[in-house]
Scaffold this motif. Structure first.
Motif, PDB file in Angstrom:
ATOM      1  N   THR A  40      99.043 -13.969 111.937  1.00  0.00           N
ATOM      2  CA  THR A  40      97.704 -14.160 111.349  1.00  0.00           C
ATOM      3  C   THR A  40      97.186 -12.932 110.600  1.00  0.00           C
ATOM      4  OG1 THR A  40      96.528 -13.399 113.335  1.00  0.00           O
ATOM      5  CG2 THR A  40      97.148 -15.723 113.240  1.00  0.00           C
ATOM      6  N   GLN A  41      97.522 -11.719 111.076  1.00  0.00           N
ATOM      7  CA  GLN A  41      96.925 -10.474 110.558  1.00  0.00           C
ATOM      8  C   GLN A  41      95.402 -10.589 110.515  1.00  0.00           C
ATOM      9  OE1 GLN A  41      98.590  -7.653 107.833  1.00  0.00           O
ATOM     10  NE2 GLN A  41     100.177  -9.125 107.256  1.00  0.00           N
ATOM     11  N   SER A  42      94.836 -11.234 111.490  1.00  0.00           N
ATOM     12  CA  SER A  42      93.398 -11.481 111.536  1.00  0.00           C
ATOM     13  C   SER A  42      92.798 -10.837 112.775  1.00  0.00           C
ATOM     14  CB  SER A  42      93.132 -12.993 111.562  1.00  0.00           C
ATOM     15  OG  SER A  42      91.796 -13.268 111.928  1.00  0.00           O
ATOM     16  N   GLY A  43      91.738 -10.061 112.576  1.00  0.00           N
ATOM     17  CA  GLY A  43      91.029  -9.483 113.704  1.00  0.00           C
ATOM     18  C   GLY A  43      90.403 -10.552 114.580  1.00  0.00           C
ATOM     19  N   LEU A  44      89.931 -11.634 113.958  1.00  0.00           N
ATOM     20  CA  LEU A  44      89.349 -12.726 114.724  1.00  0.00           C
ATOM     21  C   LEU A  44      90.389 -13.378 115.628  1.00  0.00           C
ATOM     22  CD1 LEU A  44      87.017 -14.620 115.402  1.00  0.00           C
ATOM     23  CD2 LEU A  44      87.645 -16.000 113.391  1.00  0.00           C
ATOM     24  N   ALA A  45      91.596 -13.574 115.116  1.00  0.00           N
ATOM     25  CA  ALA A  45      92.658 -14.182 115.922  1.00  0.00           C
ATOM     26  C   ALA A  45      93.033 -13.291 117.093  1.00  0.00           C
ATOM     27  CB  ALA A  45      93.883 -14.467 115.055  1.00  0.00           C
ATOM     28  N   VAL A  46      93.099 -11.980 116.861  1.00  0.00           N
ATOM     29  CA  VAL A  46      93.388 -11.045 117.947  1.00  0.00           C
ATOM     30  C   VAL A  46      92.273 -11.088 118.988  1.00  0.00           C
ATOM     31  CG1 VAL A  46      93.714  -8.617 118.540  1.00  0.00           C
ATOM     32  CG2 VAL A  46      94.794  -9.550 116.478  1.00  0.00           C
ATOM     33  N   ALA A  47      91.032 -11.205 118.523  1.00  0.00           N
ATOM     34  CA  ALA A  47      89.904 -11.312 119.450  1.00  0.00           C
ATOM     35  C   ALA A  47      89.997 -12.591 120.274  1.00  0.00           C
ATOM     36  CB  ALA A  47      88.585 -11.268 118.681  1.00  0.00           C
ATOM     37  N   LEU A  48      90.386 -13.689 119.645  1.00  0.00           N
ATOM     38  CA  LEU A  48      90.543 -14.950 120.375  1.00  0.00           C
ATOM     39  C   LEU A  48      91.641 -14.842 121.426  1.00  0.00           C
ATOM     40  CD1 LEU A  48      90.204 -17.558 117.473  1.00  0.00           C
ATOM     41  CD2 LEU A  48      88.550 -17.092 119.299  1.00  0.00           C
ATOM     42  N   TYR A  49      92.712 -14.143 121.075  1.00  0.00           N
ATOM     43  CA  TYR A  49      93.774 -13.909 122.069  1.00  0.00           C
ATOM     44  C   TYR A  49      93.220 -13.144 123.274  1.00  0.00           C
ATOM     45  CZ  TYR A  49      97.528 -11.518 124.464  1.00  0.00           C
ATOM     46  OH  TYR A  49      98.337 -11.007 125.439  1.00  0.00           O
ATOM     47  N   ALA A  50      92.447 -12.085 123.026  1.00  0.00           N
ATOM     48  CA  ALA A  50      91.893 -11.293 124.127  1.00  0.00           C
ATOM     49  C   ALA A  50      90.954 -12.128 124.991  1.00  0.00           C
ATOM     50  CB  ALA A  50      91.169 -10.070 123.579  1.00  0.00           C
ATOM     51  N   VAL A  51      90.162 -12.975 124.340  1.00  0.00           N
ATOM     52  CA  VAL A  51      89.260 -13.856 125.092  1.00  0.00           C
ATOM     53  C   VAL A  51      90.064 -14.791 125.988  1.00  0.00           C
ATOM     54  CG1 VAL A  51      87.607 -15.754 124.889  1.00  0.00           C
ATOM     55  CG2 VAL A  51      87.367 -13.735 123.438  1.00  0.00           C
ATOM     56  N   ALA A  52      91.112 -15.394 125.429  1.00  0.00           N
ATOM     57  CA  ALA A  52      91.952 -16.309 126.210  1.00  0.00           C
ATOM     58  C   ALA A  52      92.667 -15.587 127.345  1.00  0.00           C
ATOM     59  CB  ALA A  52      92.974 -16.989 125.300  1.00  0.00           C
ATOM     60  N   ALA A  53      93.048 -14.329 127.122  1.00  0.00           N
ATOM     61  CA  ALA A  53      93.817 -13.578 128.118  1.00  0.00           C
ATOM     62  C   ALA A  53      92.958 -13.046 129.256  1.00  0.00           C
ATOM     63  CB  ALA A  53      94.551 -12.419 127.441  1.00  0.00           C
ATOM     64  N   PHE A  54      91.649 -12.830 129.003  1.00  0.00           N
ATOM     65  CA  PHE A  54      90.841 -12.151 130.007  1.00  0.00           C
ATOM     66  C   PHE A  54      89.639 -12.945 130.504  1.00  0.00           C
ATOM     67  CE2 PHE A  54      93.007  -8.666 127.807  1.00  0.00           C
ATOM     68  CZ  PHE A  54      93.516  -7.969 128.892  1.00  0.00           C
ATOM     69  N   LEU A  55      89.003 -13.732 129.648  1.00  0.00           N
ATOM     70  CA  LEU A  55      87.779 -14.421 130.074  1.00  0.00           C
ATOM     71  C   LEU A  55      88.024 -15.387 131.233  1.00  0.00           C
ATOM     72  CD1 LEU A  55      84.776 -14.824 129.652  1.00  0.00           C
ATOM     73  CD2 LEU A  55      85.302 -16.560 127.920  1.00  0.00           C
ATOM     74  N   PRO A  56      89.042 -16.265 131.185  1.00  0.00           N
ATOM     75  CA  PRO A  56      89.277 -17.139 132.348  1.00  0.00           C
ATOM     76  C   PRO A  56      89.532 -16.353 133.625  1.00  0.00           C
ATOM     77  CG  PRO A  56      90.511 -17.917 130.441  1.00  0.00           C
ATOM     78  CD  PRO A  56      89.983 -16.559 130.086  1.00  0.00           C
ATOM     79  N   GLN A  57      90.221 -15.237 133.511  1.00  0.00           N
ATOM     80  CA  GLN A  57      90.489 -14.406 134.685  1.00  0.00           C
ATOM     81  C   GLN A  57      89.189 -13.913 135.302  1.00  0.00           C
ATOM     82  OE1 GLN A  57      93.119 -11.123 133.891  1.00  0.00           O
ATOM     83  NE2 GLN A  57      93.004 -10.317 135.954  1.00  0.00           N
ATOM     84  N   GLY A  58      88.243 -13.510 134.447  1.00  0.00           N
ATOM     85  CA  GLY A  58      86.961 -13.034 134.945  1.00  0.00           C
ATOM     86  C   GLY A  58      86.178 -14.120 135.650  1.00  0.00           C
ATOM     87  N   VAL A  59      86.165 -15.327 135.072  1.00  0.00           N
ATOM     88  CA  VAL A  59      85.423 -16.432 135.671  1.00  0.00           C
ATOM     89  C   VAL A  59      86.045 -16.845 137.004  1.00  0.00           C
ATOM     90  CG1 VAL A  59      84.719 -18.828 135.371  1.00  0.00           C
ATOM     91  CG2 VAL A  59      84.596 -17.245 133.432  1.00  0.00           C
ATOM     92  N   VAL A  60      87.367 -16.998 137.009  1.00  0.00           N
ATOM     93  CA  VAL A  60      88.054 -17.466 138.210  1.00  0.00           C
ATOM     94  C   VAL A  60      88.026 -16.408 139.313  1.00  0.00           C
ATOM     95  CG1 VAL A  60      90.302 -18.188 139.127  1.00  0.00           C
ATOM     96  CG2 VAL A  60      89.511 -19.064 136.941  1.00  0.00           C
ATOM     97  N   SER A  61      87.967 -15.131 138.938  1.00  0.00           N
ATOM     98  CA  SER A  61      87.937 -14.076 139.944  1.00  0.00           C
ATOM     99  C   SER A  61      86.731 -14.188 140.861  1.00  0.00           C
ATOM    100  CB  SER A  61      87.939 -12.696 139.269  1.00  0.00           C
ATOM    101  OG  SER A  61      89.185 -12.442 138.673  1.00  0.00           O
ATOM    102  N   ILE A  62      85.657 -14.818 140.376  1.00  0.00           N
ATOM    103  CA  ILE A  62      84.485 -15.029 141.231  1.00  0.00           C
ATOM    104  C   ILE A  62      84.899 -15.775 142.495  1.00  0.00           C
ATOM    105  CG2 ILE A  62      82.234 -16.166 141.376  1.00  0.00           C
ATOM    106  CD1 ILE A  62      81.995 -15.812 138.359  1.00  0.00           C
ATOM    107  N   PHE A  63      85.784 -16.759 142.322  1.00  0.00           N
ATOM    108  CA  PHE A  63      86.254 -17.542 143.462  1.00  0.00           C
ATOM    109  C   PHE A  63      87.531 -16.955 144.065  1.00  0.00           C
ATOM    110  CE2 PHE A  63      84.162 -20.219 140.307  1.00  0.00           C
ATOM    111  CZ  PHE A  63      83.107 -20.721 141.045  1.00  0.00           C
ATOM    112  N   GLY A  64      88.324 -16.271 143.226  1.00  0.00           N
ATOM    113  CA  GLY A  64      89.571 -15.700 143.710  1.00  0.00           C
ATOM    114  C   GLY A  64      89.344 -14.660 144.786  1.00  0.00           C
ATOM    115  N   GLY A  65      88.312 -13.845 144.634  1.00  0.00           N
ATOM    116  CA  GLY A  65      88.019 -12.841 145.651  1.00  0.00           C
ATOM    117  C   GLY A  65      87.593 -13.462 146.970  1.00  0.00           C
ATOM    118  N   VAL A  66      86.798 -14.537 146.898  1.00  0.00           N
ATOM    119  CA  VAL A  66      86.399 -15.242 148.119  1.00  0.00           C
ATOM    120  C   VAL A  66      87.629 -15.825 148.803  1.00  0.00           C
ATOM    121  CG1 VAL A  66      85.057 -17.158 149.055  1.00  0.00           C
ATOM    122  CG2 VAL A  66      84.093 -15.737 147.232  1.00  0.00           C
ATOM    123  N   LEU A  67      88.521 -16.439 148.015  1.00  0.00           N
ATOM    124  CA  LEU A  67      89.753 -16.988 148.586  1.00  0.00           C
ATOM    125  C   LEU A  67      90.577 -15.900 149.262  1.00  0.00           C
ATOM    126  CD1 LEU A  67      90.882 -19.429 145.738  1.00  0.00           C
ATOM    127  CD2 LEU A  67      90.102 -20.069 148.027  1.00  0.00           C
TER     128      LEU A  67
END
Length: 416
Positions: A40-67
């Motif tokens: 892509t050579q696109s900063g937006l695409a790289v940003a979307l990759y980072a969001v996909a790589a880290f945002l779900p982890q952050g949300v799920v960690s709320i429950f992952g730590g309790v587990l």
């Protein structure tokens, strides 16, 4: 918390299994990031990759730590690792059959991130269960050294496989390493916490209890502030460095591979230093040295006009990672009571997983408007200022005072 008999065998099995699994995961991480950047050579695409790589982890960690505080942590890590491997296998089959849409790749990355959100707090909370407290800093240093060694080997392996065979074989390799890692972890003896068998609290009560606990601990609060600052203002901008290489120096795969190798060599050396000569140094002193270094090195990246000088400053950033992450994790492990560690580490993961995509959502689109060089300079200056301010916060002063007493008193008891 841990038995003194057989702990070395447990640690050896644990570290070996995590090393093998980590190697495959890191190869996938590099290859997918490079694939997105080069396609892509696109900063937006790289940003979307980072969001996909880290945002779900952050949300799920709320429950992952309790587990992690309610279940057997070894089983939890094995199930999460298996889920990540399954998602990777599905993506491999799709891409092998010609399905290479960006959104499908990002979806698979997001699913892997969900698994990491469950796995990461459990792994960090498991370490003090199998390691005697007097060996904790050294074992964390060894773990960091292994991580750094894998970070050195992974981009080289990823670059060679990616250039020779494409992206699909990398995914199959990750599945194999995950299976090996799960098998080795199954042989590790991990004691079950009393709280796992006795707790009747709801998930919501556990989450609220974790937040209240962090609020009551100045040391933990300050560490989370510093952690968020580093990931927002130095880690997130460095996601743009492959884009800077592609735009300013060239689009050859080896250039991106050498970028990661330079960083990883620095991490490897830093890990060796942490497990040897720096193992007895002040944790807070190491953290402050590293975070100021991150800011200054990020500025230097933006000022670099020569590719090899650029690689040199990436080496410096890698060198500073173990003196930051090892004492950070050790302070958390020593400060937080065992029954709370899963939840506390989940909030650590949340901070990392949210700060990185937030930063890349800002820096990614900006990289399509202004140069990556300007963004790196601005982010580095902001990081230095923010850390200087954080060190003067009441929680920062309390942490410094606690660090001075660490040799005679537990941190959690020395801070009012």
């Amino acid at each position: 918390m841990t038995t003194t008999t057989g702990w070395r065998r447990n640690v050896a099995l644990f570290l070996t299994g995590q090393t093998v699994s980590l190697f495959g995961s890191m190869i996938v991480q590099y290859v997918v990031m490079w694939w997105v950047t080069l396609q892509t050579q696109s900063g937006l695409a790289v940003a979307l990759y980072a969001v996909a790589a880290f945002l779900p982890q952050g949300v799920v960690s709320i429950f992952g730590g309790v587990l992690a505080d309610r279940m057997n942590r070894r089983v939890l890590v094995m199930v999460a690792d298996g889920g990540i491997a399954a998602a990777t296998l599905v993506l491999a089959m799709l891409m092998a059959n010609g399905v290479t849409d960006l959104w499908i790749v990002l979806l698979a990355v997001a699913v892997r991130s969900v698994g990491a959100g469950v796995q990461t707090p459990a792994v960090q909370a498991m370490i003090p269960q199998i390691v005697p407290s007097e060996h904790l800093m050294r074992v964390n240093g060894i773990f960091q050294t292994i991580h750094s060694a894998m970070a050195l080997l992974a981009p080289a392996a990823a670059g060679a496989i990616f250039a020779a065979f494409g992206v699909v074989p990398v995914f199959f390799l990750d599945v194999v390493t995950a299976v090996i890692g799960i098998g080795l972890l199954a042989m590790v003896a991990v004691p079950t916490l009393e709280r796992v068998t006795e707790s009747t609290a709801s998930y919501r009560q556990d989450l609220v209890e974790g937040m209240r606990y962090i609020k009551s601990q100045p040391v933990v609060r300050w560490l989370l502030v510093v952690y968020a600052t580093i990931f927002l203002l130095t880690v997130a901008p460095t996601f743009m460095t492959p884009l800077m290489v592609a735009r300013s120096f060239g689009r050859e795969e080896w250039m991106l591979a050498v970028l990661e190798v330079a960083f990883s060599v620095g991490m490897l050396l830093g890990g060796v230093l942490m497990s040897t000569v720096l193992a007895k140094r002040s944790p807070v002193g190491l953290i402050l040295t590293a975070v100021y270094g991150f800011g200054l090195a990020t500025i230097a990246l933006g000022l670099s006009t020569n590719l090899w000088v650029f690689y040199g400053f990436m080496f410096v950033i890698g060198l500073l990672v173990p003196p930051f992450s090892t004492p950070f994790m050790t302070l958390i492990q020593e400060t937080v009571e065992p029954g709370m560690q899963g939840r506390v580490f989940s909030y650590v993961t949340i901070v990392m997983a949210l700060a990185t995509p937030i930063g890349t959502v800002v820096f990614g689109p900006l990289a399509d408007v202004v140069s990556v060089e300007i963004l790196l300079i601005a982010a580095g200056v902001a990081a230095v200022i923010a850390i200087a301010f954080a060190a003067r916060l009441p929680s920062g002063r309390a942490t410094m005072a606690a660090a001075r007493k660490l040799g005679t008193e537990p941190v959690a008891e020395s801070v009012p």
